[in-house]
Each structure stands twice: as C-alpha cells, then as structure tokens.
Design a protein around this motif. Structure first.
Motif, PDB file in Angstrom:
ATOM      1  N   GLU A  99       0.832  -1.207   0.000  1.00  0.00           N
ATOM      2  CA  GLU A  99       0.000   0.000   0.000  1.00  0.00           C
ATOM      3  C   GLU A  99       0.868   1.259   0.000  1.00  0.00           C
ATOM      4  OE1 GLU A  99      -3.357  -0.304  -0.011  1.00  0.00           O
ATOM      5  OE2 GLU A  99      -3.276  -2.482   0.172  1.00  0.00           O
ATOM      6  N   GLY A 100       2.130   1.105  -0.330  1.00  0.00           N
ATOM      7  CA  GLY A 100       3.020   2.267  -0.364  1.00  0.00           C
ATOM      8  C   GLY A 100       3.733   2.503   0.948  1.00  0.00           C
ATOM      9  N   ALA A 101       3.023   2.223   2.085  1.00  0.00           N
ATOM     10  CA  ALA A 101       3.605   2.404   3.430  1.00  0.00           C
ATOM     11  C   ALA A 101       4.243   3.781   3.602  1.00  0.00           C
ATOM     12  CB  ALA A 101       4.614   1.295   3.751  1.00  0.00           C
ATOM     13  N   LEU A 102       3.593   4.805   3.082  1.00  0.00           N
ATOM     14  CA  LEU A 102       4.096   6.168   3.262  1.00  0.00           C
ATOM     15  C   LEU A 102       3.868   6.601   4.700  1.00  0.00           C
ATOM     16  CD1 LEU A 102       2.615   7.674   0.007  1.00  0.00           C
ATOM     17  CD2 LEU A 102       5.015   7.204   0.442  1.00  0.00           C
ATOM     18  N   PHE A 103       4.756   7.429   5.220  1.00  0.00           N
ATOM     19  CA  PHE A 103       4.571   7.928   6.581  1.00  0.00           C
ATOM     20  C   PHE A 103       3.447   8.957   6.556  1.00  0.00           C
ATOM     21  CE2 PHE A 103       9.214   6.932   6.304  1.00  0.00           C
ATOM     22  CZ  PHE A 103       9.094   5.709   6.937  1.00  0.00           C
ATOM     23  N   SER A 104       2.368   8.663   7.304  1.00  0.00           N
ATOM     24  CA  SER A 104       1.142   9.434   7.110  1.00  0.00           C
ATOM     25  C   SER A 104       1.230  10.851   7.653  1.00  0.00           C
ATOM     26  CB  SER A 104      -0.037   8.699   7.746  1.00  0.00           C
ATOM     27  OG  SER A 104       0.252   8.383   9.074  1.00  0.00           O
ATOM     28  N   SER A 105       2.188  11.113   8.553  1.00  0.00           N
ATOM     29  CA  SER A 105       2.258  12.455   9.120  1.00  0.00           C
ATOM     30  C   SER A 105       3.133  13.371   8.283  1.00  0.00           C
ATOM     31  CB  SER A 105       2.797  12.382  10.544  1.00  0.00           C
ATOM     32  OG  SER A 105       4.079  11.803  10.514  1.00  0.00           O
ATOM     33  N   GLN A 106       3.668  12.864   7.164  1.00  0.00           N
ATOM     34  CA  GLN A 106       4.572  13.674   6.359  1.00  0.00           C
ATOM     35  C   GLN A 106       4.044  13.803   4.935  1.00  0.00           C
ATOM     36  OE1 GLN A 106       8.214  11.464   6.964  1.00  0.00           O
ATOM     37  NE2 GLN A 106       8.839  12.934   8.509  1.00  0.00           N
ATOM     38  N   GLU A 110       8.429  15.129   1.852  1.00  0.00           N
ATOM     39  CA  GLU A 110       9.159  14.782   3.078  1.00  0.00           C
ATOM     40  C   GLU A 110       9.409  13.278   3.154  1.00  0.00           C
ATOM     41  OE1 GLU A 110       7.749  18.166   6.238  1.00  0.00           O
ATOM     42  OE2 GLU A 110       6.277  16.723   5.549  1.00  0.00           O
ATOM     43  N   ASN A 111       8.395  12.499   2.708  1.00  0.00           N
ATOM     44  CA  ASN A 111       8.559  11.051   2.681  1.00  0.00           C
ATOM     45  C   ASN A 111       9.764  10.653   1.841  1.00  0.00           C
ATOM     46  OD1 ASN A 111       6.665   8.813   3.730  1.00  0.00           O
ATOM     47  ND2 ASN A 111       5.300  10.559   3.412  1.00  0.00           N
ATOM     48  N   ILE A 112       9.881  11.275   0.654  1.00  0.00           N
ATOM     49  CA  ILE A 112      10.979  10.920  -0.244  1.00  0.00           C
ATOM     50  C   ILE A 112      12.317  11.298   0.384  1.00  0.00           C
ATOM     51  CG2 ILE A 112      11.974  11.344  -2.532  1.00  0.00           C
ATOM     52  CD1 ILE A 112       9.121  11.885  -3.500  1.00  0.00           C
ATOM     53  N   GLN A 113      12.306  12.365   1.172  1.00  0.00           N
ATOM     54  CA  GLN A 113      13.566  12.840   1.756  1.00  0.00           C
ATOM     55  C   GLN A 113      13.991  12.082   3.010  1.00  0.00           C
ATOM     56  OE1 GLN A 113      13.118  17.034   2.208  1.00  0.00           O
ATOM     57  NE2 GLN A 113      13.340  17.424   0.034  1.00  0.00           N
ATOM     58  N   VAL A 114      13.082  11.247   3.547  1.00  0.00           N
ATOM     59  CA  VAL A 114      13.420  10.540   4.790  1.00  0.00           C
ATOM     60  C   VAL A 114      14.731   9.761   4.684  1.00  0.00           C
ATOM     61  CG1 VAL A 114      12.714   8.649   6.318  1.00  0.00           C
ATOM     62  CG2 VAL A 114      11.118  10.469   5.775  1.00  0.00           C
ATOM     63  N   SER A 136       9.370  13.345 -10.713  1.00  0.00           N
ATOM     64  CA  SER A 136       9.266  13.291 -12.165  1.00  0.00           C
ATOM     65  C   SER A 136       9.551  11.886 -12.672  1.00  0.00           C
ATOM     66  CB  SER A 136      10.269  14.237 -12.822  1.00  0.00           C
ATOM     67  OG  SER A 136      10.136  15.519 -12.322  1.00  0.00           O
ATOM     68  N   MET A 137      10.552  11.237 -12.069  1.00  0.00           N
ATOM     69  CA  MET A 137      10.919   9.897 -12.527  1.00  0.00           C
ATOM     70  C   MET A 137       9.772   8.909 -12.379  1.00  0.00           C
ATOM     71  SD  MET A 137      14.789   9.549 -11.087  1.00  0.00           S
ATOM     72  CE  MET A 137      15.071   7.867 -11.524  1.00  0.00           C
ATOM     73  N   VAL A 138       9.004   9.018 -11.285  1.00  0.00           N
ATOM     74  CA  VAL A 138       7.909   8.068 -11.092  1.00  0.00           C
ATOM     75  C   VAL A 138       6.601   8.605 -11.686  1.00  0.00           C
ATOM     76  CG1 VAL A 138       8.940   7.059  -9.036  1.00  0.00           C
ATOM     77  CG2 VAL A 138       7.297   8.918  -8.792  1.00  0.00           C
ATOM     78  N   GLY A 139       6.678   9.735 -12.362  1.00  0.00           N
ATOM     79  CA  GLY A 139       5.510  10.239 -13.074  1.00  0.00           C
ATOM     80  C   GLY A 139       4.449  10.872 -12.191  1.00  0.00           C
ATOM     81  N   LEU A 140       4.854  11.480 -11.086  1.00  0.00           N
ATOM     82  CA  LEU A 140       3.878  12.202 -10.267  1.00  0.00           C
ATOM     83  C   LEU A 140       3.931  13.690 -10.600  1.00  0.00           C
ATOM     84  CD1 LEU A 140       4.235  10.603  -6.723  1.00  0.00           C
ATOM     85  CD2 LEU A 140       2.205  10.601  -8.139  1.00  0.00           C
ATOM     86  N   PRO A 141       2.785  14.359 -10.593  1.00  0.00           N
ATOM     87  CA  PRO A 141       2.775  15.793 -10.896  1.00  0.00           C
ATOM     88  C   PRO A 141       3.440  16.605  -9.789  1.00  0.00           C
ATOM     89  CG  PRO A 141       0.612  15.075 -10.186  1.00  0.00           C
ATOM     90  CD  PRO A 141       1.438  13.840 -10.330  1.00  0.00           C
ATOM     91  N   ARG A 159       3.198   5.140  -6.510  1.00  0.00           N
ATOM     92  CA  ARG A 159       4.255   5.889  -7.186  1.00  0.00           C
ATOM     93  C   ARG A 159       5.104   6.645  -6.174  1.00  0.00           C
ATOM     94  NH1 ARG A 159       3.496   6.861 -12.943  1.00  0.00           N
ATOM     95  NH2 ARG A 159       1.817   5.474 -13.588  1.00  0.00           N
ATOM     96  N   ALA A 160       4.439   7.256  -5.188  1.00  0.00           N
ATOM     97  CA  ALA A 160       5.184   7.991  -4.162  1.00  0.00           C
ATOM     98  C   ALA A 160       6.053   7.029  -3.361  1.00  0.00           C
ATOM     99  CB  ALA A 160       4.225   8.731  -3.234  1.00  0.00           C
ATOM    100  N   GLY A 161       5.491   5.835  -3.063  1.00  0.00           N
ATOM    101  CA  GLY A 161       6.267   4.820  -2.344  1.00  0.00           C
ATOM    102  C   GLY A 161       7.489   4.402  -3.150  1.00  0.00           C
ATOM    103  N   LEU A 162       7.292   4.302  -4.475  1.00  0.00           N
ATOM    104  CA  LEU A 162       8.407   3.932  -5.343  1.00  0.00           C
ATOM    105  C   LEU A 162       9.460   5.036  -5.340  1.00  0.00           C
ATOM    106  CD1 LEU A 162       9.516   1.870  -7.371  1.00  0.00           C
ATOM    107  CD2 LEU A 162       8.313   3.092  -9.171  1.00  0.00           C
ATOM    108  N   ALA A 163       8.993   6.289  -5.361  1.00  0.00           N
ATOM    109  CA  ALA A 163       9.941   7.409  -5.330  1.00  0.00           C
ATOM    110  C   ALA A 163      10.773   7.361  -4.058  1.00  0.00           C
ATOM    111  CB  ALA A 163       9.194   8.738  -5.421  1.00  0.00           C
ATOM    112  N   ARG A 164      10.113   7.022  -2.916  1.00  0.00           N
ATOM    113  CA  ARG A 164      10.868   6.924  -1.665  1.00  0.00           C
ATOM    114  C   ARG A 164      11.850   5.755  -1.711  1.00  0.00           C
ATOM    115  NH1 ARG A 164       7.695   5.812   3.749  1.00  0.00           N
ATOM    116  NH2 ARG A 164       7.807   3.719   2.942  1.00  0.00           N
ATOM    117  N   ALA A 165      11.393   4.626  -2.309  1.00  0.00           N
ATOM    118  CA  ALA A 165      12.273   3.464  -2.407  1.00  0.00           C
ATOM    119  C   ALA A 165      13.496   3.779  -3.269  1.00  0.00           C
ATOM    120  CB  ALA A 165      11.503   2.274  -2.983  1.00  0.00           C
ATOM    121  N   LEU A 166      13.333   4.700  -4.246  1.00  0.00           N
ATOM    122  CA  LEU A 166      14.426   5.046  -5.145  1.00  0.00           C
ATOM    123  C   LEU A 166      15.258   6.218  -4.637  1.00  0.00           C
ATOM    124  CD1 LEU A 166      12.551   4.816  -8.558  1.00  0.00           C
ATOM    125  CD2 LEU A 166      14.242   3.220  -7.694  1.00  0.00           C
ATOM    126  N   ALA A 167      14.911   6.728  -3.466  1.00  0.00           N
ATOM    127  CA  ALA A 167      15.523   7.978  -2.991  1.00  0.00           C
ATOM    128  C   ALA A 167      17.046   7.917  -2.970  1.00  0.00           C
ATOM    129  CB  ALA A 167      14.996   8.331  -1.611  1.00  0.00           C
TER     130      ALA A 167
END
Lengths: 261, 386
Positions: A99-106, A110-114, A136-141, A159-167
């Motif tokens: 489900e992406g497992a993004l940090f919900s308070s950020q 900020e998630n990508i920068q963690v 841009s790489m994961v195609g998010l606006p 996509r955001a989760g992927l961006a964080r995984a690729l950080a």
C-alpha cells in the motif's frame, strides 16, 4: 530478457537464498527453498494466496527471521550483520510495500527525503531538487509533493512509495504486488515505469506479483512458489512444467489471454 | 547514521576539474558520481566561475559510475549554463549512461519541491486557526448527530419492535455493566477507604471522628460515586465504542451495512447508548455501596467504630435525596459518554492513525463534559436547594 541468455555461472549474485525454512502459525511455508537473484535482472515471484511470497520478501529484507537457512544480500548474510553493517546494505536496497507504506504524518516530498536525511549529509536545496526529480521519474505531478498520503489515490501512493524506495538510488529494488489494486491502465503505466527505470538505472528487481501482464511485460525470470518449494525459469520454460498449479496458472483463461498478447 | 567517505576506497571518489581555454570553459568529471557523494559535489558545481567564457564543454567520459542523483547534478549544470545565455558545446558521457541522462533531461522539468517549515510563528498561527475551525465544526457536527440520534430514538420508542435491537442491547448491558463490576467495585472500595482515612485524620483533632461517616456518606453518594463510575466507564466503554465503530469504518463495514439497508444508528449507536443509560445508574449504586463498605472497614480499624454504629450514623447523615441526587446524574453522564464515543467512532477516516487519535479524543472529551456537567448539576441543585 537478454540477461537470462548468459550462463548463470558468470553472473554476479545479488541475493542468494539457501535452504530457507519458514513456518507461520504452525504451517510450513517454505521447505528448504533455494533462490538466486542476479545483478540487473527482474525476477517475478508468483504463487497462490498463502504460498509465502510476501514471507519470502520479508525474510530477504530482514523483517522476518527464518527458522532455518541463510540469506545473503550483496554477499553478506543479513541475519548475522550488526546494526551498522546492516545499514550499509539497507542504503543499497529500496522496498515498495503493497500500500506504499508512506509515513502518514509527512508530505510526499518529506517522505521521499526521509532516507536522504537519515543517511546523507545533503543541503536542503539539493534534497529538494532531488525529491522533485524523483517525483518526475515516477511520473507524479509537481503538486503531489505537498500532499499528504491520505490525499492520494492508490496508484499515486504506490508511485510515491516507489519514489521513496528510489531515494538513495538503490542497486536492488523489492516490489510487493506493485500493480495490485490498480486499474489496468495505471497498472500498464506502472509496468512501463518499472521497466524504464530498471533499464536506465540498471536496477535489480525482486517483484512479488499476481499480475500476469506485469510478469510478461517486465520480468526476465519467474520464481513460482508451489508446494512449499520454488521453481525458477522463464515463462516459456515454466509453461512446459508439468506441475498442475503452474499449468493452471499459465494456461488458464487469464494466463492464455495475458501471454497471447 | 551517515554514510561517510571513509567507508569506501579513495580511488572511487568523484572529482571535478575546471580548465579555461580562451573563451571555452571545460568541466571534466570523473570517478563515481553517485548519491553518497552528491553533498560533496553540489557546492563545487555551484562554485565554479564562468567568467567571460561563452562556451562550456562538459566532459564526463571518466565517470565510472553514475546514478540518478549524479546525473541530476550534471543535467542541472548543463541547464544553468544554458539559462545564463552561454552555449554547451559538448556534453559527453560513457554510452551506458545516455539513457539515464536522456530520461532525466527530458522527463524532469519541475522546480524543486517546497517543504513548508513547521516551527515558525506563521505555522503556529495556521495551526491555531485550523484547530479553532475544527472545534467549531466538531460542535456543529455533534449537535447534528444528537438530533439524528434523538429522531431515531423517537422512532424506536414509537415502534420498538422495528428499531430496537434487543439482543444487541442485552449484549451491551453485559459488556458495559456486568463486565465492569470488578474494576468499579475495587476502585470504589479503595476510594471509601481513602476518604474515611483522610476524614478521620482531620476530624479527630476536633474530637468529631464520628462525622467521618457523614463526610463519607454525603461525599460519595452525592458526588464521588457517580463521578468516579462515569469516568471509569468513559475510559473503558467510551473508548471501546470509538475503537469498535472506528475499526468498522476503516474496514468499510459501516458502508457495507448501509448498502444492505441496515440503519447504522439503530444497529450500532442506539444499543450502545441505551445500554449505557441502563447500566450506569446500577453501576453507580453498586459503587456507592462498595465505597460505604470500604469506609466501614476503615472506620472499624482506624476509629474502632463498629458496623451497627456506622449504620446508625450513616442513616442519620444521609437522606433518600442525597442518594437520588447522585444517581439521577448517571443517565445524563451515560448519554454523554455514549454520544461522544459513537460520534467520534463515526468520524474515523480510512487511515492508520485515525482510530487511535479519535479514541483518545473521545475519552478526553467525555471526561471533560462529565466534569463540566457535574459542576452544572451542583449549581442547579443549589438553586433548587436540594
């Protein structure tokens, strides 16, 4: 696909699983499973519900301690590593959870920068530039950067989760059902995205999936978890396998439709 | 932890050289241009001086490893040169990285992300404003909800067969009332002991030990019995309501009920509130009794007052009114606990921290309202001279 033609002996093994035994609630999930993941390949992992696909992934990334067996990532046995040594492995892999497992308070940015904040001494402007590039790489606006995970759709979360995984520009990427719950168009886009990123960044990808289209579009080899064992091969090799579950999987209506296209 | 340069051999470290040839500036890059060195390369790439050069050559053929962070630094440099009106005459890299450079140069045109700082004064003002609006909305929502429950209630009274779910109600009475007996009993007993001990300690100085029993009787029956029971039940059952209904909301169970045609107020809210209204007065009476028992035990051991004497003095100290004044508040407290608990449960959103946050809020709000109401009752009773 070209990678799988080379003889296995010459290729660098990124993940080496030997004699893995896992038990869950008294049930044997993996019975002495062996698996090699080679540098630069995309390996799809399939299997019925409860066959232990996610458990396998969790074992490799160290979230699940196996009962027996050894798991080496980048040549190091991860169960024997101390915290600091484990960090040097962890900066080289990225994990995308279901489900992406993004940090919900950020926010997304900020998630990508963690991971960058945790491991790199970067200046704020540079981190902001890189976060924007990852988006841009994961195609998010652009405007997704300021949003919180609860404001995103399922596909955008992935996509955001992927961006964080690729950080941290990992060498090895784990994807847990990346296209589950996406509509076919988004799923196709996600397949293309993974394929393109893998090509341009030279990633090694371990992908748990149910999606036959994804398997066909992105993977070099496929590992099938069946009867607590694992069978690895290309799609064509596996289609010739006599195992009834594998036959049903690749030759059922969905399987034929996906593979015919 | 920070990955430092010392973790890797020195020969992999990246380097950047600048060289002027007439009006051409040549940037030569080599080594590993990867994310762990980005922080080091970043200032170097900002610092070089273009001077009066009007052409720039970027030569990255000596780069041995490149990832997206390194590629971004190169692309950024190229763009900065172009933006300043100069020409990039050459931009060369090993062939294997052309896809990566191409992807980033083509796909990425967005400006850097903006991180809004959280600890500034304006951010504080923003939070203050948001929470003010939130509190007002909350009050408005609660009022609407109270209206809806009242309507459903009227319908349930009008046709109890259709709207009142008796098995659910009985289950709730058991859960809220009977299962709470041990904890309420124990705490009330202890409060009786503490109150008697403290009272006896003070009153002994005046030789008025016997009035410990008056203090105990009036204090517990009028105020403490009801208040303590209501606070325990707010923590025990009010939080449970929010967590149960909230979890159902997260699982889309509430939505499923609505599509099947089950009225969620009838099925979930009314049994809980009604169960509380039935159970709480009995729990209060039980707590009163247990506190008296605790007080009697303490009076016997501390003051040597025997049980018959205790009973006689208690009988003189309190009237039926004292007892009723305490118990009459219980259904009102029950209504508050139930309303707040169920309302907050229905406010849960489909994200992970929502259930926890609203459960905490439900308990805090319920206890707050109970104490405010109790003060209100005191004022009311003093006006009515009860």
């Amino acid at each position: 696909m070209s990678m799988s033609d080379k003889p296995a002996a010459n290729r660098e093994v990124v993940v080496r699983v030997r004699g893995l035994v896992n038990e869950l609630g008294g049930n044997l999930i993996h019975d002495h499973v062996d698996l090699d993941l080679y540098r630069g390949e995309v390996l799809g992992v399939v299997g019925g519900s409860g066959s232990g696909k996610s458990v396998l992934l969790r074992s490799i990334v160290g979230l699940n301690r196996p009962r027996e067996g050894s798991i080496e990532v980048f040549g190091q046995d991860i169960s024997k590593l101390g915290e600091r040594a484990l960090h040097t492995v962890q900066v080289r892999w990225g994990v995308l959870f279901q489900e992406g497992a993004l940090f919900s308070s950020q926010t997304v940015a900020e998630n990508i920068q963690v991971p960058m904040r945790e491991y790199m001494k970067m200046s704020e402007p540079l981190m902001n530039e890189i976060a924007s590039m990852k988006l841009s790489m994961v195609g998010l606006p652009e405007d997704a950067a300021r949003k919180y995970p609860s404001e995103l759709s399922g596909g955008m979360k992935k996509r955001a989760g992927l961006a964080r995984a690729l950080a941290l520009d990992p060498d090895l990427l784990f994807l847990d059902e990346p296209t589950a719950g996406l509509d076919p168009i988004s799923a196709n886009q996600f397949d293309e995205l993974v394929h393109d990123l893998q090509k341009s960044l030279g990633l090694t990808v371990f992908m748990v999936t149910h999606d036959l289209d994804t398997l066909k579009a992105t993977t070099d080899r496929i590992a099938v978890l069946v009867n607590r064992k694992i069978k690895v091969g290309t799609i064509d090799e596996l289609r010739r396998d006599p195992d009834p579950w594998i036959q049903e999987y690749f030759s059922g209506v969905r399987g034929r439709a996906a593979l015919a296209s | 932890m920070t990955v430092t340069d010392t973790d890797v051999p020195a020969d992999t470290r990246p380097w950047l050289r600048t060289e002027r040839r007439g009006r051409v500036l040549r940037l030569t890059a080599g080594g590993e241009w990867i994310v762990r060195y980005a922080a080091r390369l970043d200032p170097q790439l900002h610092a070089y001086d273009l001077g009066d050069a009007n052409e720039v050559e970027i030569d990255g053929r000596a780069i041995t490893r490149l990832d997206s962070a390194g590629a971004w630094l190169l692309v950024r440099t190229k763009r900065a040169v172009e933006e300043s009106g100069k020409t990039v005459r050459a931009f060369t890299l090993p062939d294997i990285y052309s896809t990566l450079i191409h992807t980033i140069d083509q796909e990425h045109t967005a400006p850097p992300v903006v991180i809004v700082p959280r600890h500034t004064f304006s951010a504080l003002l923003e939070r203050l404003g948001r929470s003010t609006v939130h509190v007002l909305k909350q009050g408005y929502g609660m009022l609407g909800y109270l209206g809806r429950v009242t309507v459903e209630w009227a319908e349930a009274i009008y046709s109890p067969r259709g709207n009142l779910r008796v098995p659910a109600l009985i289950h709730q009475v058991e859960e809220i009332g009977i299962n709470a007996l041990p904890i309420v009993g124990l705490l009330a007993f202890l409060i009786g002991i503490v109150l008697a001990y403290q009272g006896a300690d003070q009153l002994r100085r005046f030789g008025a030990e016997i009035f410990t029993i008056n203090l105990l009787g009036v204090g517990v029956l009028r105020e403490l019995g009801g208040l303590v029971t209501a606070i325990i039940i707010a923590g025990r059952s009010g939080s449970a309501f929010t967590a149960q209904i909230g979890t159902m909301k997260v699982n889309e169970e509430i939505d499923a009920m609505q599509t099947i045609g089950i009225n969620t107020v009838d099925a979930l809210v009314l049994p809980r509130i009604l169960g509380l209204i039935i159970a709480l007065p009995f729990l209060t009476i039980y707590a009163d009794v247990m506190a008296m028992v605790g007080g009697a035990v303490m009076c016997y051991f501390d003051l040597g007052i025997t049980f018959p004497v205790f009973m006689r003095q208690l009988h003189e100290a309190i009237s039926m009114n004292t007892f009723l004044v305490g118990v009459i508040k219980a259904p009102v407290f029950a209504l508050i606990i139930g309303l707040v608990g169920c309302y907050e449960g229905l406010q849960v959103e489909r994200n992970a921290d929502s259930v926890g946050r609203l459960t905490t809020r439900s308990v805090v709000e319920a206890i707050f309202l109970i104490i405010v109401l109790d003060a209100g009752f005191s004022i009311l009773f003093s006006i009515l001279k009860i």
